[in-house]
Write a protein that holds these residues in place. Structure first.
Motif, mmCIF file in Angstrom:
data_model
loop_
_atom_site.group_PDB
_atom_site.id
_atom_site.type_symbol
_atom_site.label_atom_id
_atom_site.label_comp_id
_atom_site.label_asym_id
_atom_site.label_seq_id
_atom_site.Cartn_x
_atom_site.Cartn_y
_atom_site.Cartn_z
ATOM 1 N N PRO A 270 26.173 -90.440 28.926
ATOM 2 C CA PRO A 270 24.734 -90.170 28.997
ATOM 3 C C PRO A 270 23.956 -91.466 28.768
ATOM 4 O O PRO A 270 24.450 -92.383 28.097
ATOM 5 C CB PRO A 270 24.511 -89.166 27.861
ATOM 6 N N GLU A 271 22.785 -91.546 29.318
ATOM 7 C CA GLU A 271 21.941 -92.752 29.136
ATOM 8 C C GLU A 271 20.613 -92.333 28.509
ATOM 9 O O GLU A 271 19.855 -91.560 29.101
ATOM 10 C CB GLU A 271 21.702 -93.446 30.472
ATOM 11 N N VAL A 272 20.373 -92.807 27.301
ATOM 12 C CA VAL A 272 19.142 -92.496 26.584
ATOM 13 C C VAL A 272 18.127 -93.605 26.850
ATOM 14 O O VAL A 272 18.382 -94.774 26.576
ATOM 15 C CB VAL A 272 19.401 -92.364 25.079
ATOM 16 N N GLN A 273 16.991 -93.216 27.392
ATOM 17 C CA GLN A 273 15.941 -94.191 27.684
ATOM 18 C C GLN A 273 14.852 -94.208 26.620
ATOM 19 O O GLN A 273 14.281 -95.254 26.317
ATOM 20 C CB GLN A 273 15.336 -93.885 29.059
ATOM 21 N N ASN A 274 14.579 -93.057 26.022
ATOM 22 C CA ASN A 274 13.514 -92.998 25.027
ATOM 23 C C ASN A 274 13.719 -91.781 24.129
ATOM 24 O O ASN A 274 14.336 -90.798 24.520
ATOM 25 C CB ASN A 274 12.143 -92.914 25.712
ATOM 26 N N GLY B 116 10.264 -81.007 12.452
ATOM 27 C CA GLY B 116 9.470 -81.087 13.669
ATOM 28 C C GLY B 116 10.373 -81.167 14.882
ATOM 29 O O GLY B 116 11.540 -80.764 14.840
ATOM 30 N N ASP B 117 9.838 -81.718 15.982
ATOM 31 C CA ASP B 117 10.561 -81.767 17.252
ATOM 32 C C ASP B 117 10.912 -83.198 17.625
ATOM 33 O O ASP B 117 10.186 -84.153 17.288
ATOM 34 C CB ASP B 117 9.720 -81.149 18.376
ATOM 35 N N LEU B 118 12.018 -83.331 18.363
ATOM 36 C CA LEU B 118 12.448 -84.622 18.897
ATOM 37 C C LEU B 118 12.710 -84.440 20.382
ATOM 38 O O LEU B 118 13.456 -83.549 20.785
ATOM 39 C CB LEU B 118 13.719 -85.110 18.194
ATOM 40 N N THR B 119 12.111 -85.288 21.224
ATOM 41 C CA THR B 119 12.291 -85.239 22.670
ATOM 42 C C THR B 119 12.990 -86.512 23.131
ATOM 43 O O THR B 119 12.560 -87.616 22.820
ATOM 44 C CB THR B 119 10.948 -85.092 23.398
ATOM 45 N N ILE B 120 14.096 -86.319 23.863
ATOM 46 C CA ILE B 120 14.886 -87.439 24.382
ATOM 47 C C ILE B 120 14.810 -87.410 25.899
ATOM 48 O O ILE B 120 14.959 -86.366 26.523
ATOM 49 C CB ILE B 120 16.357 -87.331 23.934
ATOM 50 N N THR B 121 14.574 -88.581 26.522
ATOM 51 C CA THR B 121 14.566 -88.684 27.979
ATOM 52 C C THR B 121 15.642 -89.666 28.422
ATOM 53 O O THR B 121 16.019 -90.572 27.678
ATOM 54 C CB THR B 121 13.193 -89.147 28.503
ATOM 55 N N GLY B 122 16.134 -89.474 29.654
ATOM 56 C CA GLY B 122 17.182 -90.346 30.180
ATOM 57 C C GLY B 122 17.890 -89.686 31.337
ATOM 58 O O GLY B 122 17.305 -88.872 32.064
ATOM 59 N N THR B 123 19.172 -89.982 31.531
ATOM 60 C CA THR B 123 19.975 -89.407 32.606
ATOM 61 C C THR B 123 21.283 -88.859 32.038
ATOM 62 O O THR B 123 21.788 -89.347 31.020
ATOM 63 C CB THR B 123 20.304 -90.449 33.695
ATOM 64 N N LEU B 124 21.795 -87.834 32.699
ATOM 65 C CA LEU B 124 23.023 -87.149 32.278
ATOM 66 C C LEU B 124 22.935 -86.729 30.810
ATOM 67 O O LEU B 124 23.864 -86.929 30.036
ATOM 68 C CB LEU B 124 24.257 -88.036 32.506
#
Length: 374
Positions: free
Chosen positions: A279-283, A298-306
């Motif tokens: 997986p690739e974590v971008q932010n 609270g909440d945590l949002t992760i963006t990236g690919t796979l």
């Protein structure tokens, strides 16, 4: 006789020894069981005690039919105890009878029985003497009703117990090829033999360089996790391919192989080599944080690919000061580009800066972004 009868082979060996000792010696009978159970009934007689059964290490992989499962090859270990007419085991008469028994066992060597459970035994039964020292006899003859009784130890091998299930045969293949093009295709090799893939851990959008013996321009595709990718460049001993950003594969460890098309609907695959698709974590961003006595939730949002599909195993860890403060399981999406995890009030962690570790199907993202959790 049917091999299924061999399941009674252990009892048949004891019955065979019983009959042979009764015939070849002056003993009136032979009891089968523990020595103390034989004392008290009329002698002179023998007691035959099967005290140990082992798998024959020399034959354990020897099959009756090449390609089929081997049977059980056993070694049976016995103690022979002589009992005189006064029901004693340590008298001169008992010792004389024991000598008769030893001689009879020696004459039994290389015996080929004819009883149903033993007649299919491909090897003759071999009888050999073991050391029956005081340590062995003391271990076997212990308990409130037992006492030390001089005995002879011997073994019988190999005793076969064969499975009764049918063998796994199949019809011979006479031709290879579709109708109208039958025949056997002879190849100079059995497909490519892969040596390396670079990188061994890749993300979506990566170019893979695959090296090995037997790789050439006739290679047609690379197969990874059930999906096929076209070859971008090919030369003797090396090819390249590209994992597209739009792949529907999930992050995991896969087997990779190179496919060569033989024509007429036939193909040959190389051996496989392992590769990790990461997986690739971008932010990573925190939102909706609330401070309580136990810490912050609270909440945590992760963006990236796979970042994981709905059926994948996805774990998100909050890491600080050399240890994981909290591990949360997340649910993936079909797009695999975003993850949102919620830290409940019950799982609130102390305020501070945390590195976010993402693991999907056992593989870990290389990047671990830092988030402010306060």
């Amino acid at each position: 006789m049917a091999l299924v009868d061999t399941r009674r082979a252990l009892g048949a060996v004891s019955e065979l020894l019983d009959a042979q000792l009764s015939t070849r010696t002056s003993a009136m009978s032979v009891d089968v069981g523990r020595p103390e159970s034989a004392v008290g009934s009329g002698g002179p007689k023998f007691n035959l005690f099967l005290y140990q059964v082992e798998v024959d290490g020399n034959l354990m992989n020897q099959s009756l039919d090449r390609g089929q499962s081997p049977p059980l090859w056993l070694v049976l270990k016995y103690l022979l105890t002589a009992i005189d007419q006064t029901n004693e085991t340590d008298t001169a008469d008992a010792h004389s009878l024991l000598g008769e028994g030893m001689l009879a066992l020696k004459e039994l060597n290389f015996l080929r029985p004819v009883s149903a459970p033993l007649v299919d035994n491909p090897e003759p039964l071999k009888v050999s003497f073991d050391i029956a020292d005081s340590e062995l006899l003391s271990k076997v003859m212990q308990g409130t009703d037992e006492k030390y009784r001089v005995s002879i130890a011997f073994q019988v091998r190999p005793v076969m117990i064969a499975p009764g299930k049918p063998p796994a045969y199949s019809i011979p293949v006479k031709t290879v090829g579709p109708p109208g093009d039958e025949g056997v295709v002879v190849l100079p090799a059995l497909g490519a033999r892969l040596k390396s893939v670079v990188p061994e851990s890749a993300v979506a959008g990566s170019e893979l360089t695959i090296s090995g013996e037997g790789i050439n321009a006739s290679a047609t595709e690379v197969r990874l996790g059930g999906q096929s990718f076209p070859i971008t460049t090919a030369q003797i001993g090396q090819i390249t391919t590209l994992i597209p950003l739009t792949t529907t594969l999930s992050a995991a460890t896969y087997s990779l192989c190179v496919i060569t098309d033989l024509g007429a609907g036939r193909e040959i695959a190389s051996d496989s080599i392992q590769i990790k698709l990461l997986p690739e974590v971008q932010n990573a961003n925190a939102s909706g944080l609330v401070s309580v006595a136990a810490g912050v939730h609270g909440d945590l949002t992760i963006t990236g690919t796979l970042l994981g599909a709905p059926e994948d195993n996805i774990l998100v860890a909050f890491y600080r000061e050399g240890e994981v403060a909290l591990m949360v399981e997340a649910a993936g999406t079909v797009a695999q580009t975003e993850l949102t995890v919620s830290v409940s009030v019950d799982d609130a962690i102390p305020a501070g800066n945390y590195f976010i570790i993402l693991r999907i199907n056992g593989v870990q993202a290389i990047d671990a972004p830092e988030v402010v959790w306060s």
